[in-house]
Design a protein around this motif. Structure first.
Motif, PDB file in Angstrom:
ATOM      1  N   ALA A   4      18.224  39.618  32.213  1.00  0.00           N
ATOM      2  CA  ALA A   4      18.601  40.577  33.255  1.00  0.00           C
ATOM      3  C   ALA A   4      19.491  41.686  32.719  1.00  0.00           C
ATOM      4  CB  ALA A   4      19.298  39.857  34.402  1.00  0.00           C
ATOM      5  N   GLN A   5      19.622  41.783  31.417  1.00  0.00           N
ATOM      6  CA  GLN A   5      20.438  42.821  30.758  1.00  0.00           C
ATOM      7  C   GLN A   5      21.925  42.706  31.081  1.00  0.00           C
ATOM      8  OE1 GLN A   5      17.259  45.954  32.018  1.00  0.00           O
ATOM      9  NE2 GLN A   5      18.448  46.922  30.382  1.00  0.00           N
ATOM     10  N   LEU A   6      22.324  41.483  31.515  1.00  0.00           N
ATOM     11  CA  LEU A   6      23.740  41.260  31.780  1.00  0.00           C
ATOM     12  C   LEU A   6      24.492  41.090  30.471  1.00  0.00           C
ATOM     13  CD1 LEU A   6      23.421  38.685  34.695  1.00  0.00           C
ATOM     14  CD2 LEU A   6      24.063  41.091  34.908  1.00  0.00           C
ATOM     15  N   LYS A   7      25.749  41.482  30.478  1.00  0.00           N
ATOM     16  CA  LYS A   7      26.590  41.243  29.315  1.00  0.00           C
ATOM     17  C   LYS A   7      26.755  39.736  29.097  1.00  0.00           C
ATOM     18  CE  LYS A   7      29.484  45.389  29.438  1.00  0.00           C
ATOM     19  NZ  LYS A   7      30.888  45.886  29.536  1.00  0.00           N
ATOM     20  N   ALA A   8      27.037  39.370  27.862  1.00  0.00           N
ATOM     21  CA  ALA A   8      27.199  37.951  27.545  1.00  0.00           C
ATOM     22  C   ALA A   8      28.336  37.352  28.357  1.00  0.00           C
ATOM     23  CB  ALA A   8      27.445  37.743  26.055  1.00  0.00           C
ATOM     24  N   TRP A   9      29.478  38.054  28.390  1.00  0.00           N
ATOM     25  CA  TRP A   9      30.615  37.573  29.177  1.00  0.00           C
ATOM     26  C   TRP A   9      31.638  38.685  29.302  1.00  0.00           C
ATOM     27  CZ3 TRP A   9      35.632  35.336  27.294  1.00  0.00           C
ATOM     28  CH2 TRP A   9      35.947  35.752  25.991  1.00  0.00           C
ATOM     29  N   ILE A  10      32.591  38.459  30.161  1.00  0.00           N
ATOM     30  CA  ILE A  10      33.709  39.388  30.316  1.00  0.00           C
ATOM     31  C   ILE A  10      34.986  38.577  30.154  1.00  0.00           C
ATOM     32  CG2 ILE A  10      34.935  40.957  31.862  1.00  0.00           C
ATOM     33  CD1 ILE A  10      32.272  41.504  33.263  1.00  0.00           C
ATOM     34  N   PRO A  11      35.860  38.909  29.229  1.00  0.00           N
ATOM     35  CA  PRO A  11      37.106  38.151  29.026  1.00  0.00           C
ATOM     36  C   PRO A  11      38.124  38.484  30.109  1.00  0.00           C
ATOM     37  CG  PRO A  11      37.020  39.979  27.500  1.00  0.00           C
ATOM     38  CD  PRO A  11      35.712  40.011  28.231  1.00  0.00           C
ATOM     39  N   GLN A  41      42.723  40.590  30.739  1.00  0.00           N
ATOM     40  CA  GLN A  41      43.258  41.602  31.632  1.00  0.00           C
ATOM     41  C   GLN A  41      44.417  41.087  32.471  1.00  0.00           C
ATOM     42  OE1 GLN A  41      40.098  43.969  33.577  1.00  0.00           O
ATOM     43  NE2 GLN A  41      38.661  42.859  32.248  1.00  0.00           N
ATOM     44  N   THR A  42      44.714  39.804  32.374  1.00  0.00           N
ATOM     45  CA  THR A  42      45.857  39.246  33.105  1.00  0.00           C
ATOM     46  C   THR A  42      47.038  38.966  32.183  1.00  0.00           C
ATOM     47  OG1 THR A  42      45.206  36.931  32.862  1.00  0.00           O
ATOM     48  CG2 THR A  42      44.257  38.148  34.717  1.00  0.00           C
ATOM     49  N   LEU A  43      46.913  39.383  30.928  1.00  0.00           N
ATOM     50  CA  LEU A  43      47.999  39.206  29.974  1.00  0.00           C
ATOM     51  C   LEU A  43      48.835  40.468  29.886  1.00  0.00           C
ATOM     52  CD1 LEU A  43      46.114  37.411  27.039  1.00  0.00           C
ATOM     53  CD2 LEU A  43      47.307  36.370  28.980  1.00  0.00           C
ATOM     54  N   ASP A  44      50.110  40.298  29.658  1.00  0.00           N
ATOM     55  CA  ASP A  44      51.012  41.440  29.471  1.00  0.00           C
ATOM     56  C   ASP A  44      50.626  42.160  28.184  1.00  0.00           C
ATOM     57  OD1 ASP A  44      53.551  42.786  28.380  1.00  0.00           O
ATOM     58  OD2 ASP A  44      54.107  42.295  30.449  1.00  0.00           O
ATOM     59  N   SER A  45      50.419  43.469  28.262  1.00  0.00           N
ATOM     60  CA  SER A  45      49.949  44.233  27.112  1.00  0.00           C
ATOM     61  C   SER A  45      50.960  44.291  25.985  1.00  0.00           C
ATOM     62  CB  SER A  45      49.596  45.658  27.538  1.00  0.00           C
ATOM     63  OG  SER A  45      50.735  46.298  28.108  1.00  0.00           O
ATOM     64  N   ILE A  98      51.013  35.698  29.798  1.00  0.00           N
ATOM     65  CA  ILE A  98      50.451  35.911  31.124  1.00  0.00           C
ATOM     66  C   ILE A  98      51.369  36.809  31.955  1.00  0.00           C
ATOM     67  CG2 ILE A  98      49.123  33.775  31.181  1.00  0.00           C
ATOM     68  CD1 ILE A  98      51.374  32.505  32.777  1.00  0.00           C
ATOM     69  N   SER A  99      50.749  37.638  32.772  1.00  0.00           N
ATOM     70  CA  SER A  99      51.485  38.584  33.606  1.00  0.00           C
ATOM     71  C   SER A  99      52.285  37.854  34.679  1.00  0.00           C
ATOM     72  CB  SER A  99      50.513  39.552  34.276  1.00  0.00           C
ATOM     73  OG  SER A  99      51.172  40.305  35.271  1.00  0.00           O
ATOM     74  N   LYS A 100      53.549  38.209  34.780  1.00  0.00           N
ATOM     75  CA  LYS A 100      54.403  37.585  35.791  1.00  0.00           C
ATOM     76  C   LYS A 100      54.011  38.020  37.193  1.00  0.00           C
ATOM     77  CE  LYS A 100      58.377  37.040  32.712  1.00  0.00           C
ATOM     78  NZ  LYS A 100      59.805  37.397  32.453  1.00  0.00           N
ATOM     79  N   ASP A 101      53.310  39.133  37.282  1.00  0.00           N
ATOM     80  CA  ASP A 101      52.862  39.588  38.591  1.00  0.00           C
ATOM     81  C   ASP A 101      51.657  38.789  39.091  1.00  0.00           C
ATOM     82  OD1 ASP A 101      54.806  41.535  38.693  1.00  0.00           O
ATOM     83  OD2 ASP A 101      53.510  43.063  37.783  1.00  0.00           O
ATOM     84  N   LEU A 102      50.888  38.264  38.161  1.00  0.00           N
ATOM     85  CA  LEU A 102      49.640  37.600  38.542  1.00  0.00           C
ATOM     86  C   LEU A 102      49.728  36.076  38.553  1.00  0.00           C
ATOM     87  CD1 LEU A 102      47.092  39.835  36.593  1.00  0.00           C
ATOM     88  CD2 LEU A 102      47.534  39.827  39.055  1.00  0.00           C
ATOM     89  N   TYR A 103      50.742  35.519  37.938  1.00  0.00           N
ATOM     90  CA  TYR A 103      50.829  34.061  37.828  1.00  0.00           C
ATOM     91  C   TYR A 103      52.171  33.541  38.331  1.00  0.00           C
ATOM     92  CZ  TYR A 103      46.667  34.303  34.867  1.00  0.00           C
ATOM     93  OH  TYR A 103      45.398  34.535  34.389  1.00  0.00           O
ATOM     94  N   ARG A 104      52.136  32.325  38.858  1.00  0.00           N
ATOM     95  CA  ARG A 104      53.331  31.619  39.263  1.00  0.00           C
ATOM     96  C   ARG A 104      53.238  30.148  38.799  1.00  0.00           C
ATOM     97  NH1 ARG A 104      54.624  36.065  40.128  1.00  0.00           N
ATOM     98  NH2 ARG A 104      55.538  37.009  42.021  1.00  0.00           N
ATOM     99  N   LYS A 105      54.383  29.522  38.668  1.00  0.00           N
ATOM    100  CA  LYS A 105      54.424  28.120  38.256  1.00  0.00           C
ATOM    101  C   LYS A 105      54.244  27.172  39.435  1.00  0.00           C
ATOM    102  CE  LYS A 105      57.250  28.690  34.105  1.00  0.00           C
ATOM    103  NZ  LYS A 105      58.498  28.278  33.398  1.00  0.00           N
TER     104      LYS A 105
END
Length: 973
Positions: free
Chosen positions: A694-701, A705-709, A714-721
């Motif tokens: 279907a011409q889809l990409k193999a995967w998307i990591p 995109q949720t890691l602090d650049s 991991i981004s503190k905005d996106l994750y909690r303990k």
């Protein structure tokens, strides 16, 4: 000497009995046989002739003094026959060769008492089932096979006559000495089965022996300890007890054994054992029944005979009665003296002596002793314990298991999703093999309590209780009765629960049960051996047909010959390789690959299952959960299956929807998921997506995109303990993703570019889409769909998404030490990052299972959608999804299923499986494949990404497909 010939019995015999016409001791080359016999007898002294009448006990587990005693008996007293007792096969062979070398004129006839095989006397040899177990088998060819195999084993150690089979009709349940040694209570059945056994054994060149004439089946005492009494009339004895003997004589049994019984209707002197009665032995056995074979006494050391007179007098009386060989005579020297005295006085004629000696010599010729060769000791134990024996033993037990009551069609167990099953053990022996095999099919809880009230309370939550009654399998004389406590508990459990009683003991144990009213199912498995326990558990779940019939009656409840025949549900069974045409020896190559995996640290451990024709024949768990080697891998341990999830979870839901016309493989994606309208994917169809075309990409990591650049954490905005309403997507231990991020993942996929190049490209993204389609159609989460629709009905009790909700963490094998995303040891949390960000339930990953469960669903596919009595898919659906639709552009994939390579550079398989085969591999080191042509299902599970996914040794070595090649190479037919 008693010369009475009962008139009534004689008349009855004339009317009903056909005398034996054939001499069972006559060899094919009978002229040479007669010449050999005459040449020996002509040159014998009287002492040598008398010596031929004795068969004395020899042991291979005693000291030198015993060997010296036997040597003296042979050399000084000319004893012509030995019966070997306890010991070991190697020592017995050594002694047999030694003793045979001592004989001057004619070799020794070697006897043995091996009713169920050499194991009856010798260590490290094979044990076949008791006759009572064999009596339940309807295919008499199997009894012929077991007779032949026992004969072959006897011959291998130099035995010429085996004192088997027992042809006594066990009409008395309280018989303390026959019981399990009998084929049952039906005279016809006993005759048929004993004849089949005899035919098999004599075909192997070993003389059979019908015992105990005229019938020891209806006694309440043991002739080893006293003289039992048979109080029946002549007519009854002729009609019942003698029936199987007559049939045996007509069929050519070589020898018979006379019993030590008091039979007033046949012998006027009630104190004279039948073995010493001229009327019983000469007039009836030899005269009226016309038996021309060799006649042995029962052991003359037994109390049934030994208490009658002095040993020498007993021996003389036995011979005068008409016996040929005196078995286990006492006081041989004085017996010889007495015989010579009787000859001199004319009370015993030399013609009578010669008559028996010639019969004995004919038997020796028939056994090949005219040309005796020493017995080889090479590979002795291997020859006596073969795969052939295991195969036969399994067939015997499978054909013996008997269902005598089956209310509500309790057996075989269906609709596992509706059952909550408990196992309760009764009896004083173990049932571990039974329970462990039951657990391979579904969840079984072992429930026990010290008091009945507590047990009944615990059982309230179960709608089926399997009660296993287990008694010792050490020998056929061991006690088989229920304890009073067990009887009370059985009835009380049955009053409150649906109960299936499985008896691993003599069927006579059922006589104690006063009522079967509340017991819904009754199965008789006869013996508490490992193989009986395992096969009985398989039978309960429908792994094979149930065919057995009761060999005895149980009061008015169940008649002899009664048994409910049941068809297989085609669930996986468990057997040995040769049962399905595979070589055990060649499958050992798998072990070598496993050793390589461990030595080269390709993975810390794993599981391998191989099944063929519906039978798992190789099931090995190897290594440890991690490199610290604290926990060995168990068969019940579960692994992260990675992409096997695609064909074990998502694909079956798609197949069912398609089969039920809830979706079409040709439907455009925008018709299935409106969110894809006016996107670059709106015109994709399921056939393309499932075929990875279907011409889809193999995967998307997604996780990146949720890691602090800056920090890479991991981004503190996106994750909690801690979990909350806004952060409820659990991606690992004490780590929760923002709830709204699931929608972000869908948006990323929807907005992603298609590959410019048309063609095959393996892609996970299609299974994110499939999950959305399936959940939209079912209106429930994927993990609940597959549990309810497939896993529970199939009995996949070791398969689940989100395994820590169901299993102890110790049972879940760690996957990886994640140092790039979650920064912790992943144990029970899906390794795939995208699946983790979906809360652990992905269409492409997230499933956990053990190899046994994976094999079940693959077997269902292999059986064209049928398993456990349920047609999960129509055969045409399986065929549709197992088809390549884009092979013309060198795309090897089916719809969801991986297929064998088209491009030689690709190596999804060993290159040695059929084009109809299918399967999948997983990133974590998993693999499964099924081949309709060979009937093979193969499962390999490991955590090759431990300690990290940088460990690619397993992948680079292609060891998973090398094992597949080893399996293919093991096919022998």
């Amino acid at each position: 000497m008693n010369k009475r010939v009962p008139f009534l019995l004689t008349l009855f015999f004339i009317i009903t009995v056909k005398a034996q016409q054939v001499d069972p001791l006559r060899a094919k080359q009978y002229i040479l046989q007669e010449e050999w016999v005459d040449s020996i007898v002509t040159n014998m002294t009287v002492e040598e002739k008398i010596g031929q009448l004795f068969m004395i006990q020899a042991y291979s587990n005693k000291d030198a003094s015993h060997e010296q005693f036997i040597t003296e008996m042979i050399t000084k007293y000319h004893v012509g026959n030995l019966i070997f007792m306890k010991g070991t096969p190697k020592k017995q062979v050594s002694l047999t060769n030694k003793y045979q070398n001592l004989t001057a004129k004619v070799p020794l006839l070697i006897g043995f008492d091996g009713e169920w095989g050499l194991d009856m006397r010798l260590k490290n040899t094979y044990r076949f089932p008791w006759n009572m177990t064999l009596g339940s088998i309807q295919d008499n060819k199997l009894l012929e096979e077991v007779g032949k195999r026992i004969g072959e084993q006897c011959k291998r150690v130099g035995i010429h006559v085996n004192f088997a089979p027992v042809v006594d009709i066990n009409t008395n349940p309280n018989n303390p000495i026959i019981g399990n040694r009998s084929f049952g209570e039906s005279k016809e059945s006993v005759a048929e089965k004993s004849i089949a056994f005899t035919k098999g054994m004599q075909s192997a060149g070993v003389l059979a022996n019908a015992k105990h004439f005229p019938g020891h089946g209806d006694t309440a005492t043991d002739s080893h300890l006293t003289l039992p009494t048979i109080s029946f009339s002549e007519k009854r004895i002729d009609s019942i007890e003698l029936y199987p003997f007559k049939k045996q004589f007509e069929s050519g049994v070589a020898s018979v054994m006379t019993a030590h019984l008091s039979i007033p209707s046949l012998e006027m002197n009630p104190n004279l054992p039948s073995s010493l009665s001229e009327n019983v032995v000469t007039n009836i056995l030899k005269g009226q029944l016309g038996f021309k074979g060799l006649i042995f006494t029962d052991g003359l050391n037994m109390k049934g005979a030994a208490d009658y007179a002095t040993p020498a007098e007993i021996n003389l009386a036995a011979f005068k009665a008409g016996n040929d060989i005196l078995l286990i005579p006492q006081d041989v020297p004085n017996t010889i003296t007495l015989f010579k005295t009787e000859l001199e006085k004319g009370e015993l004629s030399e013609e009578r002596l010669d008559f028996s000696v010639k019969k004995i010599l004919k038997a020796k010729y028939l056994a090949g002793l005219n040309n005796f060769q020493p017995i080889s000791e090479d590979n002795l134990l291997e020859d006596l314990n073969t795969t052939k024996d295991d195969l036969l033993h399994r067939e015997l037990i499978k054909n013996a298991i008997t269902v005598v009551k089956n209310n509500f069609n309790t057996v075989p167990f269906k609709h596992l999703e509706q059952k909550k099953i408990a196992y309760v053990k009764l009896g004083d022996d173990k049932g571990d093999h039974f329970v462990n095999t039951l657990k391979k099919y579904t969840r079984i809880d072992v429930v026990s309590d010290e008091n009945l009230g507590g047990l009944l309370q615990k059982l309230k939550k179960y709608n089926l209780v399997i009660i296993g009654f287990h008694k010792s399998n050490k020998n056929p004389w061991k006690g088989y009765k229920f304890a009073n406590k067990d009887l009370v508990w059985l009835q009380e459990i049955a009053r409150n629960n649906e109960v299936l009683l499985d008896v691993f003991a003599s069927p006579y144990s059922l006589l104690q049960i006063k009522t079967f009213k509340n017991i819904d199912g009754v199965v008789v498995s006869y013996q508490n051996s490992k193989i009986s326990q395992e096969l009985s558990a398989q039978a309960l779940f429908g792994a094979f047909d149930i065919k057995g019939k009761l060999p005895v009656s149980i009061n008015e409840d169940f008649a002899a010959g009664e048994g409910i025949e049941l068809k297989s549900l085609k669930r996986l069974g468990y057997s040995i390789p040769e049962a399905v045409g595979l070589s055990s020896k060649k499958l050992e190559n798998i072990d070598r690959y496993i050793d390589t995996i461990l030595k080269q640290k390709m993975a810390p451990g794993g599981q391998v299952v191989v099944a063929r024709h519906g039978k798992i024949v190789y099931n090995k768990s190897f290594g440890y959960q991690t490199e610290n080697k604290r926990r060995k891998i168990k068969d019940s341990d579960i692994y992260d299956l990675a992409s096997l999830t695609k064909i074990l979870a998502t694909l079956p839901t798609v197949m069912r929807l398609e089969e039920n016309k809830k979706l079409s493989l040709f439907s455009d994606l925008d018709n299935l998921l409106p969110a894809y309208k006016e996107t670059n994917k709106e015109a994709l169809n399921l056939k393309q997506i499932l075929s990875h075309y279907a011409q889809l990409k193999a995967w998307i990591p997604f996780y990146i995109q949720t890691l602090d650049s800056v920090t890479g954490k991991i981004s503190k905005d996106l994750y909690r303990k801690k979990k909350s309403r806004d952060y409820n997507i659990r991606v690992a231990k004490n780590l929760y993703l923002k709830s709204s991020y699931k929608d972000s993942i869908k948006t990323f996929i929807k907005d992603s570019d298609l590959r410019e190049r048309v063609g095959y490209k393996y892609s996970d993204l299609g299974y994110y889409i499939m999950k959305d389609i399936v959940e939209r159609k079912y209106k429930m989460p994927l993990n609940k769909i597959v549990q309810d629709e497939f896993y529970k009905p199939l009995g996949l009790n070791r398969t689940s998404y989100l395994p820590l909700r169901k299993y102890n963490w110790k049972e879940v094998v760690p996957t990886e030490k994640d140092d790039y995303f979650r920064n912790q040891l992943l144990r029970g949390y899906v390794h795939d990052m995208g699946a983790a960000m979906q809360g652990g339930v992905g269409g492409h990953a997230g499933l956990f299972a053990n190899a046994n469960d994976v094999a079940k669903i693959m077997q269902m596919y292999l059986q064209e959608g049928y398993y456990g009595g349920v047609q999960y898919f129509q055969p045409e659906t399986i065929e549709k999804f197992n088809k390549r639709y884009y092979s013309h552009v060198r795309n090897r994939r089916g719809l969801g299923f991986d297929k064998p390579q088209i491009n030689p550079k690709e190596k999804p398989t060993c290159g040695c499986v059929s084009d109809r085969s299918f399967g999948h591999s997983g990133f974590t080191g998993t693999y499964t494949w099924a081949d309709p042509d060979s009937g093979i299902v193969y499962v390999f599970l490991s955590n090759r990404v431990y300690p990290t996914m940088k460990n690619r040794k397993l992948v680079k070595s292609n060891v998973r497909t090398k094992i597949q090649k080893a399996i293919q190479d093991a096919i022998i037919n």
